[in-house]
Write an enzyme that holds these catalytic residues in place. Structure first.
Site, PDB file in Angstrom:
ATOM      1  N   ASP A  29      31.038 -64.453  61.968  1.00  0.00           N
ATOM      2  CA  ASP A  29      30.458 -65.399  61.026  1.00  0.00           C
ATOM      3  C   ASP A  29      29.549 -64.656  60.063  1.00  0.00           C
ATOM      4  O   ASP A  29      28.542 -64.070  60.462  1.00  0.00           O
ATOM      5  CB  ASP A  29      29.656 -66.458  61.788  1.00  0.00           C
ATOM      6  CG  ASP A  29      29.022 -67.480  60.862  1.00  0.00           C
ATOM      7  OD1 ASP A  29      29.669 -68.499  60.587  1.00  0.00           O
ATOM      8  OD2 ASP A  29      27.872 -67.268  60.420  1.00  0.00           O
ATOM      9  N   TYR A  52      24.356 -63.114  52.690  1.00  0.00           N
ATOM     10  CA  TYR A  52      23.902 -62.071  53.618  1.00  0.00           C
ATOM     11  C   TYR A  52      24.053 -60.677  53.005  1.00  0.00           C
ATOM     12  O   TYR A  52      23.407 -59.729  53.453  1.00  0.00           O
ATOM     13  CB  TYR A  52      24.688 -62.108  54.932  1.00  0.00           C
ATOM     14  CG  TYR A  52      24.579 -63.369  55.748  1.00  0.00           C
ATOM     15  CD1 TYR A  52      23.631 -64.354  55.459  1.00  0.00           C
ATOM     16  CD2 TYR A  52      25.439 -63.583  56.826  1.00  0.00           C
ATOM     17  CE1 TYR A  52      23.557 -65.507  56.218  1.00  0.00           C
ATOM     18  CE2 TYR A  52      25.352 -64.733  57.588  1.00  0.00           C
ATOM     19  CZ  TYR A  52      24.418 -65.694  57.278  1.00  0.00           C
ATOM     20  OH  TYR A  52      24.347 -66.840  58.033  1.00  0.00           O
ATOM     21  N   LYS A  57      30.570 -68.108  53.788  1.00  0.00           N
ATOM     22  CA  LYS A  57      29.930 -69.299  53.228  1.00  0.00           C
ATOM     23  C   LYS A  57      29.633 -69.123  51.753  1.00  0.00           C
ATOM     24  O   LYS A  57      29.344 -68.019  51.284  1.00  0.00           O
ATOM     25  CB  LYS A  57      28.616 -69.596  53.975  1.00  0.00           C
ATOM     26  CG  LYS A  57      28.731 -69.589  55.491  1.00  0.00           C
ATOM     27  CD  LYS A  57      27.398 -69.826  56.157  1.00  0.00           C
ATOM     28  CE  LYS A  57      27.464 -69.535  57.646  1.00  0.00           C
ATOM     29  NZ  LYS A  57      27.482 -68.085  57.941  1.00  0.00           N
ATOM     30  N   HIS A  68      26.939 -73.390  52.258  1.00  0.00           N
ATOM     31  CA  HIS A  68      25.888 -72.823  53.099  1.00  0.00           C
ATOM     32  C   HIS A  68      24.705 -73.781  53.307  1.00  0.00           C
ATOM     33  O   HIS A  68      24.198 -73.920  54.417  1.00  0.00           O
ATOM     34  CB  HIS A  68      25.412 -71.503  52.487  1.00  0.00           C
ATOM     35  CG  HIS A  68      24.808 -70.569  53.474  1.00  0.00           C
ATOM     36  ND1 HIS A  68      24.857 -69.211  53.342  1.00  0.00           N
ATOM     37  CD2 HIS A  68      24.144 -70.791  54.622  1.00  0.00           C
ATOM     38  CE1 HIS A  68      24.251 -68.631  54.356  1.00  0.00           C
ATOM     39  NE2 HIS A  68      23.802 -69.573  55.157  1.00  0.00           N
TER      40      HIS A  68
END
Length: 275
Positions: free
Chosen positions: A45, A50, A75, A108
């Site tokens: 994931d 990120y 996401k 997200h």
């Protein structure tokens, strides 16, 4: 070791136990995800925000694991820029991951002040229709956000990834999702170390009874509660420990005692105010 799966409302099976890379240093991501894959994880994931999708992609490519044995989630971070909530967003993620599709693509955060999540959802519907993702879902959506989405679309999110740990279980959101056939994915499953979860008697006693660590007990609690869960660690030995949770089962009483730790103890941001 066989990890249990859940069949999503899209008809796709998802491993209940995955590996999350939230706050994993992009420079270390390839090594850390490689360690996770070697430990047995097949569900990874990540997210555009990120900044480590490339590292995930390199680890996948070098692993030699057949694509159909992996479940990859990323996401979309929606902003006022149109490209961030349209096809270029998912195409950028796919390029970084080195994939032609992901298994699950999520919005997200609802970011309600921006009022763009319904528009973004319609884009996700098209991504699924175009084969860029097998399933679509949301993250950090509360009941009013979900109700608005369902009023505007015939496609029900496959999952809602939300903060869930023993001190904060969001029972109202979970009940709504169960009623609508939306699977629950738990982020911060161990509370991010922000409260002494492992010292709670319900957790410590179960760990002693089963000869397991408190972390293993909490991961097992999530699985038995039907959550999809992503414990995170940068250390290979801890990854292996978190993965080693299929050879025991908590009793009904042990599950109930851990569930009773609920105290509205949120450790992350509130979806109504995080924009």
């Amino acid at each position: 070791m066989t990890i249990p799966t859940i069949t999503l409302n899209s008809g796709r099976d998802i491993p209940q136990l995955g590996f999350g890379v939230f706050k994993v240093d992009p420079a270390e991501t390839e090594r850390i995800v490689t360690d996770a894959l070697e430990a047995g994880y097949r569900h990874i994931d990540t997210a555009a925000i990120y900044g480590n999708e490339e590292g995930v992609g390199r680890a996948i490519a070098k692993s030699g694991i057949p694509r159909d044995e992996l479940f990859i989630t990323t996401k979309q971070w929606i902003t006022e820029q149109a490209a961030d909530r349209s096809r270029p967003a998912i195409e950028s993620s796919l390029e970084k991951l080195g994939l032609d599709r992901v298994d699950l693509y999520l919005i997200h955060w609802p970011a309600p002040a921006n009022d763009l999540y319904v528009e973004a959802w319609h884009a996700l519907e098209q991504f699924q229709a175009d084969g860029l993702t097998s399933s679509i879902g949301v993250s950090n959506f509360l009941v009013p956000h979900l109700e608005r989405l369902l009023d505007a679309s015939d496609i029900v999110p496959a999952v809602n990834q939300i903060e869930v740990h023993p001190a904060y279980q969001q029972p109202g959101v979970q009940a709504f999702c169960r009623d609508k056939g939306i699977a629950i994915e738990a982020w911060a499953p161990l509370g991010q170390g922000k409260y002494p979860l492992f010292e709670e008697a319900a957790v410590a006693d179960a760990a002693e009874a089963h000869g397991k660590t408190p972390a293993q007990v909490v991961v097992r609690w999530h699985l038995q509660r039907g959550h999809i869960v992503f414990p995170k660690s940068n250390r290979a030995e801890r990854m292996a420990e978190n993965f080693d949770v299929t050879d025991f089962e908590l009793t009904i009483g042990e599950v109930a005692a851990i569930t009773a730790l609920e105290r509205d103890g949120r450790v992350g941001s509130h979806p109504d105010s995080f924009n």
